[in-house]
Design a protein around this motif. Structure first.
Motif, PDB file in Angstrom:
ATOM      1  N   ALA A  49      -0.741 -51.597 -47.685  1.00  0.00           N
ATOM      2  CA  ALA A  49      -1.179 -50.220 -47.918  1.00  0.00           C
ATOM      3  C   ALA A  49      -0.235 -49.489 -48.862  1.00  0.00           C
ATOM      4  CB  ALA A  49      -1.277 -49.473 -46.589  1.00  0.00           C
TER       5      ALA A  49
ATOM      6  N   GLY B 238      -3.384 -45.055 -49.679  1.00  0.00           N
ATOM      7  CA  GLY B 238      -2.681 -45.972 -48.777  1.00  0.00           C
ATOM      8  C   GLY B 238      -3.201 -45.860 -47.357  1.00  0.00           C
ATOM      9  N   LYS B 239      -3.471 -44.641 -46.941  1.00  0.00           N
ATOM     10  CA  LYS B 239      -4.030 -44.413 -45.604  1.00  0.00           C
ATOM     11  C   LYS B 239      -5.411 -45.061 -45.487  1.00  0.00           C
ATOM     12  CE  LYS B 239      -5.068 -40.565 -42.426  1.00  0.00           C
ATOM     13  NZ  LYS B 239      -4.124 -40.944 -41.355  1.00  0.00           N
ATOM     14  N   TYR B 240      -6.185 -45.004 -46.575  1.00  0.00           N
ATOM     15  CA  TYR B 240      -7.514 -45.626 -46.566  1.00  0.00           C
ATOM     16  C   TYR B 240      -7.396 -47.137 -46.367  1.00  0.00           C
ATOM     17  CZ  TYR B 240     -11.927 -47.476 -48.313  1.00  0.00           C
ATOM     18  OH  TYR B 240     -13.106 -48.174 -48.434  1.00  0.00           O
ATOM     19  N   LEU B 241      -6.491 -47.766 -47.094  1.00  0.00           N
ATOM     20  CA  LEU B 241      -6.326 -49.217 -46.951  1.00  0.00           C
ATOM     21  C   LEU B 241      -5.873 -49.589 -45.544  1.00  0.00           C
ATOM     22  CD1 LEU B 241      -6.590 -49.279 -50.101  1.00  0.00           C
ATOM     23  CD2 LEU B 241      -4.838 -51.064 -50.070  1.00  0.00           C
ATOM     24  N   HIS B 242      -4.950 -48.810 -44.998  1.00  0.00           N
ATOM     25  CA  HIS B 242      -4.388 -49.149 -43.687  1.00  0.00           C
ATOM     26  C   HIS B 242      -5.388 -48.912 -42.558  1.00  0.00           C
ATOM     27  CE1 HIS B 242      -1.451 -49.924 -40.639  1.00  0.00           C
ATOM     28  NE2 HIS B 242      -1.472 -48.679 -40.180  1.00  0.00           N
TER      29      HIS B 242
ATOM     30  N   ALA C 263      -1.011 -49.353 -52.618  1.00  0.00           N
ATOM     31  CA  ALA C 263      -2.121 -48.558 -53.158  1.00  0.00           C
ATOM     32  C   ALA C 263      -1.630 -47.609 -54.249  1.00  0.00           C
ATOM     33  CB  ALA C 263      -2.803 -47.783 -52.033  1.00  0.00           C
TER      34      ALA C 263
ATOM     35  N   THR D 105      -5.415 -53.054 -43.260  1.00  0.00           N
ATOM     36  CA  THR D 105      -4.345 -53.812 -43.909  1.00  0.00           C
ATOM     37  C   THR D 105      -3.014 -53.503 -43.228  1.00  0.00           C
ATOM     38  OG1 THR D 105      -3.793 -52.082 -45.508  1.00  0.00           O
ATOM     39  CG2 THR D 105      -5.557 -53.616 -46.099  1.00  0.00           C
TER      40      THR D 105
ATOM     41  N   THR E 137       0.931 -52.233 -43.272  1.00  0.00           N
ATOM     42  CA  THR E 137       1.547 -51.098 -43.962  1.00  0.00           C
ATOM     43  C   THR E 137       2.147 -51.530 -45.305  1.00  0.00           C
ATOM     44  OG1 THR E 137       3.575 -51.501 -42.692  1.00  0.00           O
ATOM     45  CG2 THR E 137       2.051 -49.831 -41.849  1.00  0.00           C
TER      46      THR E 137
ATOM     47  N   ALA F 150      -9.041 -55.684 -49.266  1.00  0.00           N
ATOM     48  CA  ALA F 150      -7.798 -55.097 -49.757  1.00  0.00           C
ATOM     49  C   ALA F 150      -7.581 -55.353 -51.246  1.00  0.00           C
ATOM     50  CB  ALA F 150      -6.614 -55.638 -48.959  1.00  0.00           C
TER      51      ALA F 150
END
Length: 442
Positions: A284, A270-274, A287, A279, A281, A335
């Motif tokens: 994220a 999730g941190k990677y996506l955000h 994920a 992206t 939150t 994403a």
């Protein structure tokens, strides 16, 4: 007498035939008993995930009630992990001595009850002690429920471990939803939620244990009746040497360790996506949901693939699939493609740990609990080391490079998994396994 049979347990290991004992009415028990034990095992895995969710969902309230900082909570979490590794090994020895039925009944009931002292803790010190005890009981429950699952699988003569493991996250989902409802009633106090659910789960375990597989009569090492030799003394003679059995369990545990390190890395997706893909939150947060959905699908469908192709082929393919899924996420900076890759990543990782545990339990039925405990211990080690390893690489080299580690470890599983599985099969082929008629396998 040993004979080759097309419906042997070995197809679960590599898709080929193997040696089994001729089943008798005494060795297979009542067909209804086996089916009831299968349902009870599903329910036990579900309750295990449910109990974990009770703890995880209430962590913020527990922290606030005990005025525990994030740093102190990290130590509490470490206590749980240390306790779990101890519980895994200790329970394995108890399973081998007394059998999985009583070990599972006692450990799972006490694990549920251990939620109460966690809820009533009044400071960091008391919370740490309660967390350590809860960790020991969690590890013991994990080992004993897997040992019972392997025994049921052996009686059925077909792969069912992946479906059993699918019940664990299902229990976690329901537990999280139930916990959320309790938080509406008591938004600042976890005591009500943990007390009611802890006692309720303990009662459910005691009721369910009526349908666990019966133990062997005294003199058979506490194993379930399916582990007894069809001819007196043959099982002991054909059982692999203890040192060889332990080495195989360690090798399987290392395979599971690589997979568990991959599962631990999912917390960072999730941190990677955000941060890396910019992206929101809300996106994220999807994920972990996509990763979990992939795992659920993989475990629900994995048993059919294992029965068709064997655990060796499924493990190799799963490792490759997991590596490709995460590589897809990292290679395409969008994403939606990242979420699709995480689904495939979870799909690939899903079968590995259940198959490793099932294989460890079949190396030598006389030491099934100990071997499963070894694999579980190394698996919990992966959960402990994984976040630290990924976090360290994130600080020094960035998140993208850090997430390449679980992709590489998935490739390691694809490479080392098959030969380890084959070696374990050779060990298992020297252990006598009683089977049941085809009617119970449908």
């Amino acid at each position: 007498m040993l004979s080759t049979a097309s419906d042997s347990i070995d197809p679960m290991i590599d898709g080929s035939g193997g040696h089994v004992c001729n089943a008798t009415d005494d060795s297979i028990g009542n067909l209804v008993t086996v089916r009831n034990a299968r349902l009870a095992t599903f329910a036990s895995f579900f309750l295990g995930g449910y109990t974990v969710a009770m703890w995880a969902s209430n962590v913020p309230l527990i922290q606030g009630r005990n005025q525990v900082s994030d740093g102190q909570y990290a130590i509490v979490a470490l206590y749980i992990g240390i306790g779990a590794t101890v519980g895994c090994i200790a329970a394995g020895r108890v399973v081998d001595r007394w059998g999985p039925k009583w070990t599972l009944r006692l450990s799972a009931a006490l694990y549920a009850v251990s939620l109460l002292p966690v809820g009533f803790a009044t400071g960091a010190a008391s919370l740490g002690v309660a967390a350590l005890a809860m960790g020991v009981l969690r590890g013991a429950t994990d080992t004993s429920v897997n040992a019972h699952g392997v025994a049921v699988e052996r009686r059925l003569g077909r792969s069912t471990m992946l479906a059993f493991h699918a019940a664990w996250p299902a229990g976690g989902l329901v537990g999280g939803l139930v916990s959320a409802q309790f938080m509406r009633m008591a938004p600042d106090n976890p005591v009500l939620c943990l007390t009611v659910n802890g006692i309720g789960v303990a009662f459910a375990v005691i009721v369910l244990s009526r349908w666990y597989l019966p133990e062997a009569p005294e003199g058979h090492g506490g194993r379930t009746i399916d582990d007894r030799a069809c001819v007196g003394g043959q099982a002991a003679a054909l059982s692999p040497a203890r040192s060889a059995s332990t080495l195989l369990a360690v090798a399987l545990g290392c395979t599971g360790l690589c997979a568990m390190l991959g599962e631990a890395s999912s917390d960072w997706t999730g941190k990677y996506l955000h941060e890396q893909l910019a992206t929101t939150t809300a996106v994220a947060a999807l994920a972990f949901a996509f990763f979990s959905a992939g795992q659920l699908v993989g475990r629900l469908g994995g048993d059919a693939l294992t029965r068709r192709w064997g655990a060796t082929a499924v493990t190799a393919t799963s490792g490759l699939l997991a590596a490709l899924g995460l590589a897809f996420t990292l290679a395409l900076p969008h994403a939606y493609t990242a979420l699709l890759g995480l689904f495939v990543f979870g799909l690939g990782l899903a079968p590995i740990v259940p198959l490793v545990l099932a294989t460890a339990g079949r190396i030598d039925p006389a030491r099934s609990g100990t071997n499963i405990g070894i694999v579980n211990m190394l698996g919990y080690g992966g959960l402990l080391v994984g976040p630290v390893l990924i976090g360290t690489v994130v600080v020094h080299a960035g998140l993208t490079l850090a997430l390449m580690i679980p992709a590489l470890l998935a490739l390691v599983v694809a490479v080392i998994g098959p030969p380890v599985m084959r070696k374990a099969r050779l060990g298992a082929s020297h252990s006598l396994v009683a089977t049941v008629p085809e009617s119970v396998r449908r």
